[in-house]
Every structure is written in structure tokens, then in C-alpha cells.
Design an enzyme around this catalytic site. Structure first.
Site, PDB file in Angstrom:
ATOM      1  N   HIS A 121       0.808  -1.219   0.000  1.00 43.37           N
ATOM      2  CA  HIS A 121       0.000   0.000   0.000  1.00 43.37           C
ATOM      3  C   HIS A 121       0.842   1.270   0.000  1.00 43.37           C
ATOM      4  CE1 HIS A 121       0.401  -0.182   4.519  1.00 43.37           C
ATOM      5  NE2 HIS A 121       0.430   1.124   4.369  1.00 43.37           N
ATOM      6  N   ASP A 151       0.330  -7.673   1.538  1.00 39.04           N
ATOM      7  CA  ASP A 151       0.704  -6.259   1.616  1.00 39.04           C
ATOM      8  C   ASP A 151       2.224  -6.094   1.665  1.00 39.04           C
ATOM      9  OD1 ASP A 151       0.292  -3.570   1.577  1.00 39.04           O
ATOM     10  OD2 ASP A 151      -0.288  -3.380   3.675  1.00 39.04           O
ATOM     11  N   SER A 227       4.564   2.640   7.936  1.00 38.30           N
ATOM     12  CA  SER A 227       4.253   1.480   7.097  1.00 38.30           C
ATOM     13  C   SER A 227       5.442   1.107   6.219  1.00 38.30           C
ATOM     14  CB  SER A 227       3.042   1.782   6.211  1.00 38.30           C
ATOM     15  OG  SER A 227       1.866   1.867   6.967  1.00 38.30           O
TER      16      SER A 227
END
Length: 467
Positions: A121, A151, A227
């Protein structure tokens, strides 16, 4: 004169009384207190006490792990181009004014030649990728491959020198309560290190949506921008890729989640070797155990995975797993819930053999199972899961090619009742198998609508256009 003598005598008496009271009460109490400390060591803990039963955080040195990792965690900037339709024709058929948007996250250098692991992402739909190192060196990055299901994504930079990198650790050996560091770039603050402990393992955030996950949960502070960053142990080994938080405010409130390093490593090795992820499956349908359903099924175990069904032709069937078995372990790893099982299987490949411990009719036994390749693909942009259609599926509809829709991943798609339909074309391109689907979705213009042509069970042919 008499008055003066009288006052002097009163002062002497008062002084004698005061001195006597001090000797009787205060001085004696002090002696008793001193004696108590010297003879009863159970009443206090000296500052030099070294009992291992105490959580002595001051004895944990985070500086070594921080020094080993901070220079190998990078700032990833993702530029995406989106278009805004200016009229009704552009809305339905694509087009409009392009606009650049920049997002940011983190990444971890995993080899000296510039391979970097991050979250899917973080780099999704990127038209330009840029990586900034801790020493302010900036490089253009190339996307090698990505896997939306886990992911995880792999990118690469070409530098003129060997880069610092973080070695992989074994996430299976990570223990609850173990100290860990989260390293990343929250809110564009470069090279931020936060400390916490492993709060839980095999945490499933999507327990009820048919896509079981297996995260490491930690209370190390993780925020937007973290992230794709590193979760490392006190030895500076990579044990997870920071991926998500659970929060009502959108900011960190004590819960953060990381993809285990064993799973992330397997994904990027597949991408480098095969170009996509090779997923192995046991071939079972099952559910978690608890006291309520254990009573319903007439069993005593309350931990493990209850095998509700076996897929025909799967490794589970060929290996000898049976319906109503209770899986309690795999390769010596204890299985408490379904995410324990899927998390471990996620680090394996098709063709690997695992030793499954089951309880059958009250008896424990070990069953070796060879994992089969998962022949499904999730079309994330459509919210559909498809698998390769067999000859019988095609013949029943009188068609020669296509992939079968196995599941609707969103509520909106489930309303269309497309399960068991066969997709024959995407954007007017003929589809033979899931590899064709994967390739078309990777090449397509992300700003343009998607057209699918499919055949229902009744043989009816339909086309949908999705934006």
C-alpha cells in the site's frame, strides 16, 4: 529578685522534662528502626538487587539494535497520477485532468545491492518511486514486484556503493513479551525509533472476511509513515514489517501490527525467483475451537483448528487428514487458532512437506502433508477471487476458456451473485487462466474503467463495467 529565681527554676524543670521525653520516645524509636532494617531484609529492596524475576528494563540495551538498523531503514516517496473527470463522458469512459499526489512510507534495505522491502500500500499505483536514505542520499527506485494479499512489495535502487542492510530474523521464535523496536519515518520524521514488546502473535484482523491473516502485535509506537518500516529484536534482526494500526482516531493508541519476517521473506523470494507469489495450501476448510463449539461437536479440545471438510485431490486428502480431525500442531509449532496455521503455511511453498499433528478420536497422531499450489487470484480492484476453471466447468457452459469466480471479497460484489460464473474476457482481452488475469491487471491503466465479460451457470453472457 524572687521573680527571676522562680522563672529560672521553671525553665530548668521544663528543660529536664523535654530532654527526658526525647530520650524516652524519639531516641528509642530511632534505634528500633535502625535495628529493623539491619535484621529484616524482607522489608526493602536495595537498588543493587539483581533478581531475574523483576522486569529490569534498564538492563536492556536498545542502542545496538538502533545503530544496526536506523541507517538501513529508508523513506519511500510514492508519486501517483490521478485524473479528475470534467464531464459525464470522461466519467464513464475515462479521461480528465491529471493531478500528481505524493504519499510517503518506509522501507527496509535487505541486501547491500539495494533491494528494499516495503508495504504494497506504500507503493500502490506509483508512477514514480523515490527513496531517501538516512544520510540524505536520494535514489530513484524500481518496482520489482508486489503482493496485495500479504501487503508486501519489493523495490530496488542502484547505488554506487554497498548499502547498509538489516538481516532477517526468525519470526517463528519471537516470544510474547520480547522487546522489539519499530524503525521508520512517521509523519515524515526521518529515522524514528520506538520501543515496545511483542503483545501477541498470529493476530488476525480480518477474522470474518475469508482472508485470514497472521500479524505480530506490538505496543511499540507506529503511526502514518511507519508502514513498510522495520520491526527488529534487540539484536537488530528483522522480525516483522510494520503494516497497520487499529485506532478510532487514525493515530497510534497502543496497538500496531507487523507482517512476520518469515512470511515477508518468502514473498519477496518468490517475487525474485518466479515473478509472483507461490502459495501452498493444506486443502482443508476449518474453524477455531472454543468451549462452546467443542461441546457442540462432542470433543474435549478447546484449542486448535477443527477440520470441517477436506478438498478433493488436495495434499490434505492425499496425506490422510480427515474430516473432524483437530489440528493442534505443525512441524512442532503449537496451533491454537486458525491464524497460527495460516501464518505458518504462509511461509512455505507448494511442494513443501509439513508434519501435521492432529487429534483423531481422542488419539494424537502425526500426518505428513505435501502442500499444493493455490490456484486462485484476488482481483483487488474488482473485489473478486478467481481460480482456474477445469474442463468440466467450461464444457457445462459451452465455452473454451475462462477463470471461475470463487468468492466476492466485498459486500457490494456479493450483491451481484457472481459466484461460479466464468470470466472469459477482461477489457476485451481473452482470458485462459489466472496468470492472464494477473498480467492484464498489472498492465492496465489504473484510471480507466474495467470491463469484464462473464458467463453464468445458465449460459447467459453478461458484461459489467467497473470504475
Amino acid at each position: 529578685m524572687k521573680q527571676t529565681i522562680r522563672l529560672f527554676i521553671v525553665a530548668l524543670v521544663a528543660g529536664a522534662v523535654t530532654l527526658g521525653g526525647y530520650k524516652l520516645f524519639v531516641a528509642n524509636d530511632t534505634k528500633i528502626a535502625t535495628s529493623s532494617i539491619s535484621t529484616d531484609s524482607t522489608n526493602f529492596i536495595p537498588t543493587t538487587y539483581n533478581s531475574t524475576s523483576l522486569a529490569a528494563a534498564s538492563n536492556i540495551d536498545f542502542t545496538v539494535a538502533a545503530e544496526k538498523t536506523v541507517n538501513a531503514v529508508v523513506h519511500v516517496k510514492n508519486t501517483t497520477i490521478s485524473t479528475q473527470p470534467s464531464n459525464i463522458m470522461e466519467y464513464f469512459y475515462g479521461g480528465g485532468q491529471p493531478r500528481a499526489m505524493v504519499g510517503a512510507g518506509s522501507g527496509v534495505i535487505i541486501s547491500p545491492d539495494g533491494y528494499i522491502i516495503t508495504n504494497n500500500h506504500v507503493i500502490a499505483n506509483a508512477s514514480d518511486l523515490e527513496v531517501a536514505l538516512n544520510n540524505n542520499q536520494i535514489y530513484k527506485a524500481e518496482l520489482i514486484g508486489a503482493d496485495p494479499t500479504t501487503d508486501i512489495a519489493l523495490i530496488k535502487v542502484d547505488a554506487n556503493e554497498e548499502l547498509p542492510f538489516v538481516p532477517f530474523g526468525d519470526s517463528d521464535t519471537v516470544k510474547i513479551g520480547e522487546w522489539v523496536l519499530a524503525v521508520g519515518n512517521p509523519f515524515n520524521l526521518n529515522s524514528t525509533v520506538t520501543a515496545g514488546i511483542v503483545s501477541a502473535k498470529a493476530r488476525d484482523l480480518n477474522e470474518f472476511d475469508g482472508n485470514p491473516q497472521s500479524f505480530i502485535q506490538t505496543d511499540a509506537a507506529v503511526n502514518r509513515g511507519n508502514s513498510g518500516g522495520a520491526l527488529v529484536n534487540t539484536r537488530g534482526e528483522l522480525v516483522g514489517i510494520n503494516t497497520a494500526i487499529t485506532s478510532e482516531t487514525g493515530s497510534y493508541v497502543g496497538y500496531a501490527f507487523a507482517v512476520p519476517s518469515n512470511n515477508a521473506r518468502k514473498v519477496i523470494e518468490d517475487i525474485m525467483e518466479f515473478g509472483n507469489v507461490q502459495r501452498g495450501i493444506l486443502g482443508i476448510q476449518g474453524s477455531n475451537l472454543n468451549s462452546q463449539n467443542a461441546k457442540q461437536w462432542g470433543i474435549n479440545e478447546t484449542e486448535g483448528v477443527y477440520v470441517a471438510a477436506i478438498e478433493k485431490g488436495s495434499g490434505a486428502e492425499r496425506g490422510g487428514l480427515k474430516q473432524n480431525d483437530i489440528i493442534t500442531g505443525i512441524d512442532g509449532l503449537k496451533i491454537v487458532k486458525f491464524s497460527d496455521l495460516t501464518g505458518y503455511i504462509g511461509s512455505k511453498r507448494p511442494g513443501d512437506t509439513v508434519d501435521v499433528t492432529v487429534v483423531r478420536n481422542g488419539q494424537k497422531r502425526n500426518v505428513p502433508v505435501t502442500l499444493f499450489k493455490l490456484e486462485t487470484y484476488k482481483i483487488e480492484d474488482l473485489g473478486l477471487e478467481v481460480k482456474n476453471a477445469n474442463k468440466a466447468d467450461l464444457a457445462a457452459r459451452g465455452i473454451k476458456n475462462g477463470v471461475k469466480i470463487t468468492d466476492a471479497l466485498t459486500k457490494d460484489m456479493s450483491d451481484f451473485n457472481l459466484e461460479d460464473s466464468i470470466i472469459t474476457e477482461i477489457n476485451n482481452i481473452s482470458i485462459k487462466d489466472i496468470d492472464d488475469v494477473r498480467e492484464i491487471m498489472a498492465r492496465r491503466n489504473t484510471n480507466a474503467p474495467i470491463k469484464i465479460t462473464f458467463v453464468k451457470k445458465t449460459g447467459e453472457i453478461n458484461s459489467f463495467i467497473f470504475r
